[in-house]
Design a protein around this motif. Sequence first.
Motif, short mmCIF file in Angstrom:
data_model
loop_
_atom_site.label_atom_id
_atom_site.label_comp_id
_atom_site.label_asym_id
_atom_site.label_seq_id
_atom_site.Cartn_x
_atom_site.Cartn_y
_atom_site.Cartn_z
N LEU A 14 1.20 -1.66 -0.40
CA LEU A 14 -0.15 0.18 -0.10
C LEU A 14 1.19 1.52 0.21
CD1 LEU A 14 -2.47 -0.94 2.01
CD2 LEU A 14 -3.01 -0.96 -0.03
N ALA A 15 2.08 1.72 0.81
CA ALA A 15 2.68 2.01 1.07
C ALA A 15 3.74 2.65 -0.69
CB ALA A 15 4.01 2.21 1.86
N ILE A 16 4.26 1.60 -1.54
CA ILE A 16 4.43 1.91 -2.07
C ILE A 16 3.67 1.78 -3.59
CG2 ILE A 16 5.36 0.04 -4.38
CD1 ILE A 16 7.18 -1.26 -1.56
N ASP A 17 2.39 1.76 -3.37
CA ASP A 17 1.36 2.51 -4.93
C ASP A 17 0.82 3.31 -4.39
OD1 ASP A 17 -0.64 1.17 -6.57
OD2 ASP A 17 -2.38 2.41 -5.34
N GLU A 18 0.93 4.06 -2.53
CA GLU A 18 0.95 5.37 -3.18
C GLU A 18 1.73 6.52 -3.32
OE1 GLU A 18 0.18 8.45 0.92
OE2 GLU A 18 -0.66 6.88 1.26
N LEU A 19 3.36 5.98 -3.11
CA LEU A 19 4.24 6.50 -3.25
C LEU A 19 4.30 6.67 -4.85
CD1 LEU A 19 7.15 7.33 -2.86
CD2 LEU A 19 7.96 5.61 -3.40
N VAL A 20 4.25 5.27 -5.61
CA VAL A 20 3.97 5.98 -6.75
C VAL A 20 2.89 6.74 -7.83
CG1 VAL A 20 3.13 3.99 -9.41
CG2 VAL A 20 5.34 3.65 -7.18
N THR A 21 1.41 6.67 -6.87
CA THR A 21 0.64 7.68 -7.33
C THR A 21 1.36 8.84 -7.40
OG1 THR A 21 -1.61 6.37 -6.79
CG2 THR A 21 -1.75 8.38 -6.77
N ARG A 22 1.58 9.56 -6.22
CA ARG A 22 1.99 10.24 -5.55
C ARG A 22 3.05 10.97 -6.71
NH1 ARG A 22 4.59 9.86 -0.21
NH2 ARG A 22 5.20 11.99 -0.35
N TYR A 23 4.21 10.23 -7.00
CA TYR A 23 4.72 10.98 -7.84
C TYR A 23 4.15 11.21 -9.27
CZ TYR A 23 8.50 10.02 -11.80
OH TYR A 23 8.79 10.06 -12.75
N ALA A 24 3.14 10.38 -10.03
CA ALA A 24 2.33 10.89 -11.13
C ALA A 24 1.76 12.48 -10.31
CB ALA A 24 1.34 10.41 -11.80
N VAL A 25 1.40 11.72 -9.63
CA VAL A 25 1.12 13.61 -9.02
C VAL A 25 1.48 15.20 -8.27
CG1 VAL A 25 -0.49 14.83 -6.95
CG2 VAL A 25 -1.60 12.75 -8.19
N ALA A 26 2.75 14.66 -7.97
CA ALA A 26 3.72 15.88 -8.21
C ALA A 26 4.43 16.02 -9.96
CB ALA A 26 5.26 15.00 -7.56
N VAL A 27 4.71 15.17 -10.37
CA VAL A 27 4.80 15.60 -12.24
C VAL A 27 3.77 16.02 -13.38
CG1 VAL A 27 5.29 14.64 -14.39
CG2 VAL A 27 6.53 13.33 -12.36
N ASP A 28 2.55 15.80 -12.59
CA ASP A 28 1.21 16.22 -12.72
C ASP A 28 1.51 17.72 -12.87
OD1 ASP A 28 0.27 14.35 -14.97
OD2 ASP A 28 -1.59 14.29 -12.56
N ASP A 29 1.63 18.16 -11.32
CA ASP A 29 1.16 18.96 -11.10
C ASP A 29 2.46 21.05 -10.73
OD1 ASP A 29 -1.36 19.18 -10.06
OD2 ASP A 29 0.00 17.73 -7.75
N ALA A 30 3.81 20.08 -11.55
CA ALA A 30 5.26 20.77 -11.67
C ALA A 30 5.38 20.72 -10.24
CB ALA A 30 5.28 21.46 -12.72
N ASP A 31 5.44 20.13 -9.28
CA ASP A 31 5.85 20.19 -7.74
C ASP A 31 7.10 19.82 -7.44
OD1 ASP A 31 6.08 20.59 -5.27
OD2 ASP A 31 4.32 19.02 -4.90
N ARG A 32 8.30 20.47 -7.77
CA ARG A 32 9.35 20.14 -7.86
C ARG A 32 9.49 19.33 -6.56
NH1 ARG A 32 14.83 21.68 -6.43
NH2 ARG A 32 16.23 21.19 -7.84
N ASP A 33 9.04 20.76 -5.13
CA ASP A 33 9.72 19.92 -3.93
C ASP A 33 9.41 18.71 -2.99
OD1 ASP A 33 11.25 21.67 -3.45
OD2 ASP A 33 9.66 23.03 -2.50
N GLY A 34 8.03 18.44 -4.05
CA GLY A 34 7.25 16.89 -3.66
C GLY A 34 7.82 16.13 -4.27
N TYR A 35 8.11 16.26 -6.20
CA TYR A 35 9.07 15.18 -6.27
C TYR A 35 10.07 14.73 -5.65
CZ TYR A 35 10.88 13.70 -10.77
OH TYR A 35 11.78 12.56 -11.78
#
Length: 152
Positions: A14-35
């Motif tokens: 579950l934690a890894i799945d969330e991390l991969v999802t957070r990766y996609a969201v950070a790219v979508d939002d151009a969130d440098r710090d989050g990435y």
Amino acid sequence: MTQRVDLATVMDRLAIDELVTRYAVAVDDADRDGYLALFTPQGRVDHRGSGGVEGPAAEAADRLAQTARAFPVQQHLILNRLLRLQDLGGYPGDGAEVRADYLTTLRADSGGERVLGGRCAFALLRTDDGWRLTGVSTREKWRRDGGGEGVG
């Protein structure tokens, strides 16, 4: 395996799945710090297979802003995830790999649109702060450009 190990494995997944999802969201939002927060300090990317950069995660993070200027509307979907946890004789280790397909839609202000599909590989490490990426690579399989100016 004991129930405790089974539960730990489910929690890791579950934690890894969330991390991969957070990766996609950070790219979508151009969130440098989050990435960057998703990576270990030594984390690297190899996006040469999809027209991008290869090097430290910070270089890829800097590229997010450039891509966001050219394509302010982005949606990265990461699908068909295959997760393999390191196996230490029936007990989960501190490493993992995820192979997944991606579908990306990019839209320029001019109305031009680019749709891409390919494959991602994520390498992960369990750290004191939870699971983090040590490496991400992408390989584009297909692309469709259409509509508007500025796409090509």
